[in-house]
Motif scaffolding. Structure first.
Motif: not given
Length: 204
Positions: A179-184, A154, A187-188, A162
């Motif tokens: 900011w950049l979690t495992t779920p995110k 990003d 999803r990406r 944020w």
């Protein structure tokens, strides 16, 4: 950052200007060239360790001591990065080693500080498009890397507000703001075939 007296002078100047310091972020960092450890000159290794690890040690020590002496304490945030989670990337192991050390330092200092007014926490910006991220690639390597960067990275102006809001909101001692979690990440990657991003062009 590798000079304790200069770090202390920074604290003193900020505390003098604002009256107190509620949040201190150890963010200064550099990297070596993207080369195997055996090919790196000693000076590069010493610079990376001085900035990324010794600087965080000095900054944390100065900030914890200063915050403990003021009413209400405060929070010291140490910046995570490549290697904090133990992941290795060939060519960047010196940088990663300092970030792994910073993770240990943050967790240990939170334990040392648990009975006082100062909290120590991890701050993880994820993959941010800066010179540090894209430096020292060949054109061919960068073209390949951009495919991943366009999924996971990003821009600074996206992540910074944020992170600032989360810092001001606070967290528990020893906690992590990421900011950049495992779920995110998951999803990406799942959305990547349908959501085209170009961080290196006009559109994100």
């Amino acid at each position: 950052m590798a000079d304790r007296d200069q770090v202390q002078a920074l604290w003193d100047a900020a505390a003098g200007a604002f009256g107190r310091i509620d949040h201190w972020i150890n963010n200064a960092g550099v990297s070596t060239a993207r080369r195997p450890l055996t090919e790196l000159p000693p000076g590069q290794l010493e610079t990376v360790v001085a900035a990324n690890l010794l600087g965080v040690l000095h900054g944390s020590a100065v900030a914890v001591r200063g915050m403990a002496a003021q009413s209400g304490g405060g929070t010291v945030w140490n910046m995570a990065g490549l290697g904090s989670d133990g992941r290795t990337v060939p060519g960047l192991i010196a940088y990663g080693a300092t970030k792994r050390g910073t993770d240990y330092l943050t967790t240990g200092l939170a334990e040392e500080s648990k009975d006082g007014p100062v909290k120590v926490a991890h701050l993880s910006p994820g993959m941010v498009l800066t010179d540090l991220l894209v430096q020292d690639y060949s054109p061919e390597e960068l073209a390949k890397a951009k495919k991943v960067f366009n999924i996971l990275a990003d821009r600074v102006e996206t992540v910074t507000p944020w992170l600032a809001a989360k810092v001001l909101a606070g967290t528990r001692n020893g906690g992590t703001v990421a900011w950049l979690t495992t779920p995110k990440i998951m999803r990406r990657f799942l959305a990547a075939p349908f959501r085209k991003r170009d961080l290196f062009g006009d559109a994100a």
